[in-house]
Write an enzyme that holds these catalytic residues in place. Structure first.
Site: not given
Ligand code: AGP
Length: 606
Positions: A2, A27, A74, A98-99, A479, A483, A486, A502, A601
């Protein structure tokens, strides 16, 4: 999400509020409204659909007044109708919100017993009636608002007007962003700096738990303990740019902090919050006959799929075949014609995931994609999509898209379980309410951020870092490692805690920090044993848990205790600490957090 706008001005405000709301259209919304104070009396105009419908209504009613609030809605509680559009009001109080107010039903029941007459299905309306009640019982407008805020549970942002108080607006932030703008004898409030750009670029961002009393001369900001607090006043560059960093140093930080809001927004797409019921779009398969599905994705999206595998098995009784797209597409997975293949992608353009989708379609599968970009290639080529409402994710490291994928997948798993008769109404209510509490718990974790910064010094000295977890905490370990590596370029590996013996335990010595993701669930004791094995070899244990589990003399390098939550939502809550640890470590290392080296990205090449 919202959109909220408010102005205490020196000239008629209705049209200016609509213009500001127009800057929040990105939004997403399904109704809008404005309320002003004209000669001390509260007025209102609302309309279903787009702002042009509200403008048409305003041309009929001509709202006067130099003080006003506006809202794009929304729908979370109640259908997207004019009746449910904000502002909600009594003769004494008007409010935009909002929320989600989680405890609205109990507050509403008390107010109905008090004699309040409700005209909408929304949670928001209880705020207007509750403040009205306190004013009728003798409280000053500010005290009445303060008392109301202390009774609300959930993640929300609010702007409130009081009859007869044209130089007063009360605003509050708990989980959903809110910015105050300063003009010349005028004061503004908006969901973000973009909405306020037409009026001012002198902004203060409220922090979670803050509430403020606004007048034409400025704002008095207080925290939850009613202490007056000073928040930095800054110049913002938000102009036509529809996305800016807000009051954060990096887009990644802003997107980490947007999670309470965008998760609640995504949840409200797939659940009737008031009824605590899952509401799924039509899916291109016969759910009663569904007994398995395949999942394919890359990177962080793949880890969301790994977590969803546990949920599909547990709540929907489905067998799951999951693989990273770059492998899945070259395997010869037996695919039953008419079977369901699920794809997860923030961008909807990842080449390997798209290729896997096309492979499955060619094999006669029905394809459903969880995507954040509805006009993306994958969205267009899928038989159906489940859209995450994370908003634009600019940081290369995925954060808010990940937790929006999780809440979407949780709704899908629960919804399939309900349709297959495996989840009864009470269990559905329990699980949906657990999801409804996520924004609030996320907001609490975000308020603990300074506890994480100290740990980052440990990680920043490491050459190798190990992340461990069990059950749905195992993909969170994966994950967390992704993070960290990367954006800080420190080597990190995620492992199932049970796998330690193992092989990976050979890595352990006093130079290796081990981040242990260990919610207080039925697997905690086994993970505790793993921590003892690590400690015995001098490993530096950084424990992420959610209750004061007995450490039995275990030597820890650091420990973060998160709010205890329902097991279903552990991955959503524990995602935040691993994001925050990676972020602050990278900032400490001085890397390019939003644009890490070698990364894009969206990986649109194979
Ligand atoms: C995640 O932090 C990375 N940027 C990368 O692993 C990403 O998740 C992956 O390339 C998949 O991208 P997508 O969700 O746009 O398909």
């Amino acid at each position: 999400m919202c959109g909220i706008v408010g102005i205490i001005g020196t000239k008629p405000v209705a049209d200016a509020i609509v213009e500001a709301l127009r800057r929040l259209e990105y939004r997403g919304y399904d109704s809008a409204g404005v309320s002003t104070l004209e000669n001390g009396r509260l007025t209102r105009a609302r309309a279903e659909g787009k702002l042009r419908n509200l403008e048409a209504r305003l041309s009929e009613v001509q709202l006067g007044g130099h003080t006003g609030i506006g809202h794009t809605r929304w729908a979370t509680h109640g259908a997207p109708t004019e009746q449910n559009a904000h502002p909600h009001m009594t003769s004494k109080v008007a409010v935009v919100h909002n929320g989600i107010i989680e405890n609205f039903q109990e507050l509403k029941d008390d107010l109905v017993a008090y004699g309040a007459v409700f005209s909408s299905e929304t949670d928001t309306e209880i705020i207007a009636h509750l403040i009205t009640r306190y004013i009728e019982e003798g409280a000053t407008p500010i005290d009445a608002a303060r008392r109301c805020l202390k009774e609300l549970s959930g993640a929300f942002a609010l702007a409130i007007l009081i009859e007869g108080q044209e130089n007063l607006m009360i605003v509050a932030r708990q989980g959903s962003p809110l910015a105050i703008g300063y003009g010349d004898g005028e004061t503004f409030v908006g969901s973000d700096a973009i909405a306020l750009a037409p009026f001012t670029n002198t902004i203060t961002y409220l922090e979670d738990g803050d509430w403020a009393v606004l007048t034409r001369d400025g704002a008095e900001i207080r925290d939850l303990e009613d202490r007056i607090v000073n928040r930095p006043v800054q110049k913002t560059i938000a102009t036509t740019l529809l996305v800016d960093k807000g009051n954060h140093r990096h887009f990644m930080a802003k997107e980490i902090h947007e999670q309470p809001e965008v998760v609640s927004h995504t949840l409200s797409s797939f659940a009737d919050i008031a009824e605590a019921r899952i509401v799924l779009p039509d899916l291109p398969v016969d759910i009663e006959k569904l007994d398995r599905l395949t999942i394919s994705a890359c990177g962080t999206a793949y880890y969301a799929g790994l977590i969803a595998k546990y949920w599909f098995e547990t709540y929907a009784g489905l067998g799951v075949e999951i693989d990273i797209a770059s492998e899945f597409r070259y395997r010869n997975v037996p695919l039953k014609s008419g079977g369901l293949s699920l794809f997860i992608s923030q961008s909807g353009e990842t080449a390997d995931t798209l290729a896997a989708l096309r492979h499955c379609k060619a094999s006669g599968q029905k394809t459903v994609s969880v995507v954040n970009v509805p006009q993306s290639t994958m969205a267009r080529e899928s038989d159906a999509i489940l859209q995450t409402l994370a908003g634009p994710e600019i940081g290369v490291a995925s954060t808010k898209a990940f937790t929006c994928q999780l809440v979407t997948l949780a709704c899908l798993a629960i919804g399939l379980g309900v349709k297959k008769g495996l989840i009864d109404r009470d269990r559905e209510r329990e699980l949906v309410n657990a999801l409804v509490s996520v924004p609030r718990h996320m907001s609490h974790v975000l308020q603990m951020e300074d506890q994480f910064e100290d740990i980052c010094h440990i990680l920043s000295k490491a050459r190798d870092v190990l992340y461990l977890g069990r059950g749905t905490a195992f993909p969170i370990a994966l994950e967390g490692a992704l993070k960290l590596k990367e954006i800080s370029y420190i080597h990190a590996e995620g492992y199932a805690a049970g796998e330690l013996k193992h092989g990976p335990i050979a890595l352990i010595d006093e130079n290796v920090p081990i981040v242990v993701v260990a919610p207080g669930d039925e697997l905690y004791e086994k993970t505790h044993s793993n921590m003892q094995e690590v400690a015995a070899r001098g490993g530096q244990i950084i424990l992420l848990t959610d209750q004061d589990m007995e450490q039995n003399g275990l030597e820890l390098a650091a420990k973060i205790t998160l709010p205890p939550t329902h097991p279903l939502v552990h991955p959503l809550i524990f995602a935040l600490p691993v994001q925050i640890l990676a972020y602050h470590t990278a900032v400490f290392m001085g890397t390019d957090v939003d644009q890490p080296r070698n990364l894009a990205k969206s990986v649109t090449v194979e």
